[in-house]
Design a protein around this motif. Structure first.
Motif, short mmCIF file in Angstrom:
data_model
loop_
_atom_site.label_atom_id
_atom_site.label_comp_id
_atom_site.label_asym_id
_atom_site.label_seq_id
_atom_site.Cartn_x
_atom_site.Cartn_y
_atom_site.Cartn_z
N SER A 90 0.96 -1.16 0.02
CA SER A 90 0.02 0.23 -0.08
C SER A 90 0.70 1.24 0.02
O SER A 90 1.74 1.15 0.44
N VAL A 91 0.25 2.33 -0.52
CA VAL A 91 0.91 3.52 -0.53
C VAL A 91 0.03 4.56 -0.05
O VAL A 91 -1.23 4.50 -0.26
N LEU A 92 0.08 5.60 0.91
CA LEU A 92 -0.67 6.44 1.64
C LEU A 92 -0.19 7.72 0.80
O LEU A 92 1.09 8.21 1.12
N LEU A 93 -1.46 8.36 0.63
CA LEU A 93 -1.39 9.88 0.02
C LEU A 93 -2.20 10.73 0.98
O LEU A 93 -3.32 10.61 1.30
N PHE A 94 -1.48 11.80 1.48
CA PHE A 94 -1.98 12.86 2.42
C PHE A 94 -2.42 14.11 1.76
O PHE A 94 -1.74 14.37 0.84
N PRO A 95 -3.61 14.62 1.93
CA PRO A 95 -4.26 15.69 1.33
C PRO A 95 -3.52 17.02 1.85
O PRO A 95 -2.90 16.91 3.04
N GLY A 96 -3.72 17.92 1.17
CA GLY A 96 -3.17 19.28 1.45
C GLY A 96 -4.35 20.22 1.48
O GLY A 96 -5.13 20.13 1.87
N GLN A 97 -3.61 21.47 2.03
CA GLN A 97 -4.48 22.75 2.15
C GLN A 97 -5.62 22.91 1.06
O GLN A 97 -5.25 22.71 -0.09
N GLY A 98 -6.74 23.20 1.32
CA GLY A 98 -7.83 23.37 0.57
C GLY A 98 -9.03 22.07 0.79
O GLY A 98 -10.03 22.19 0.33
N SER A 99 -8.30 21.18 1.49
CA SER A 99 -9.18 19.95 1.99
C SER A 99 -10.00 20.33 2.91
O SER A 99 -10.63 19.31 3.57
N GLN A 100 -9.86 21.19 3.98
CA GLN A 100 -10.37 21.57 5.10
C GLN A 100 -11.72 21.79 4.92
O GLN A 100 -12.28 22.46 3.93
N VAL A 101 -12.69 21.38 6.12
CA VAL A 101 -14.34 21.69 5.89
C VAL A 101 -14.46 21.53 7.17
O VAL A 101 -13.96 20.60 8.10
N VAL A 102 -15.36 22.32 7.87
CA VAL A 102 -15.84 22.32 9.32
C VAL A 102 -16.68 21.02 9.22
O VAL A 102 -17.45 20.41 8.51
N GLY A 103 -16.24 20.43 10.68
CA GLY A 103 -16.92 18.91 10.67
C GLY A 103 -15.75 17.80 10.55
O GLY A 103 -15.98 16.75 10.80
N MET A 104 -14.56 18.49 10.05
CA MET A 104 -13.59 17.30 9.57
C MET A 104 -13.27 16.77 11.03
O MET A 104 -12.87 17.46 11.86
N GLY A 105 -13.07 15.24 11.04
CA GLY A 105 -12.43 14.74 12.12
C GLY A 105 -13.55 14.30 12.89
O GLY A 105 -13.26 13.30 14.07
N ARG A 106 -14.90 14.41 12.95
CA ARG A 106 -15.98 14.24 14.00
C ARG A 106 -15.93 12.56 13.84
O ARG A 106 -15.96 11.95 14.87
N GLY A 107 -15.99 12.02 12.58
CA GLY A 107 -16.09 10.62 12.69
C GLY A 107 -14.79 9.58 13.05
O GLY A 107 -14.94 8.54 13.15
#
Length: 191
Positions: free
Chosen positions: A62-79
């Motif tokens: 597997s290869v992990l790709l991490f997102p960057g600035q611009g992918s933020q949204v209120v509510g992220m992390g809740r789940g």
């Protein structure tokens, strides 16, 4: 093959045109360094003696790709809050940053979350929190990871995941420092 060796091998292969078929040269120029041998020696020096590595099939890696600035949204992390260590990540970020990143990520406002000074740590911590979820639900994906990469601030999450950077270092990077490190990384890969 560890992440550093894989990344070095990739960078070298992309920087040499004869390997990509763009040149009529079939062999490397005279006096060229045998990069494969250097990588093998570097790996042996880093990891010590080891058995011959077995080539894994793509379905076993597997290869992990991490997102960057611009992918933020209120509510992220809740789940992600129900997974082990996620609240610890946000608590550590609070200590480093001096404000409640979890509160801002969950409840906003979006305008505040969109500010560079807030969105970069928010995306960084949420990315590592997502890794915690992945580790809980599919540990084999983490165990079989052969490389990690990121876009923009995601580069820092990839470095923390790979063990090349400490969590507190990554969460405390200012936008100016992030830009300097990001530009240096791109220059190093291009060189």
């Amino acid at each position: 093959m560890n992440v550093r060796v894989a990344r070095a091998a990739w960078a070298w292969g992309r920087g040499v045109s004869w390997r990509c078929g763009a040149s009529s040269h079939l062999l490397p120029p005279s006096g060229a360094v045998d990069v494969e041998e250097l990588l093998r020696d570097a790996t042996a020096a880093e990891e010590g003696p080891r058995e011959a590595s077995v080539r894994r099939l793509p379905g076993q890696c597997s290869v992990l790709l991490f997102p960057g600035q611009g992918s933020q949204v209120v509510g992220m992390g809740r789940g992600l809050l129900r997974y082990p260590r996620v609240r610890e990540l946000y608590a550590a970020a609070r200590r480093v940053l001096g404000y409640d990143l979890l509160e801002l990520s969950l409840h906003g406002p979006q305008e505040a979350l969109d500010r560079t000074v807030h969105c970069q740590p928010a995306v960084f911590v949420a990315s590592l929190a997502a890794v915690e979820k992945l580790h809980h639900l599919q540990p084999a994906v983490i165990e079989n990871c052969v490389a990690a990469a990121g876009f923009s601030v995601g580069e820092f999450a990839a470095l923390v995941f790979a063990g090349a950077m400490d969590f507190c270092e990554g969460s405390a990077v200012s936008p100016e420092e992030f830009l300097q490190v990001s530009l240096q990384t791109h220059q190093d890969v291009a060189a």
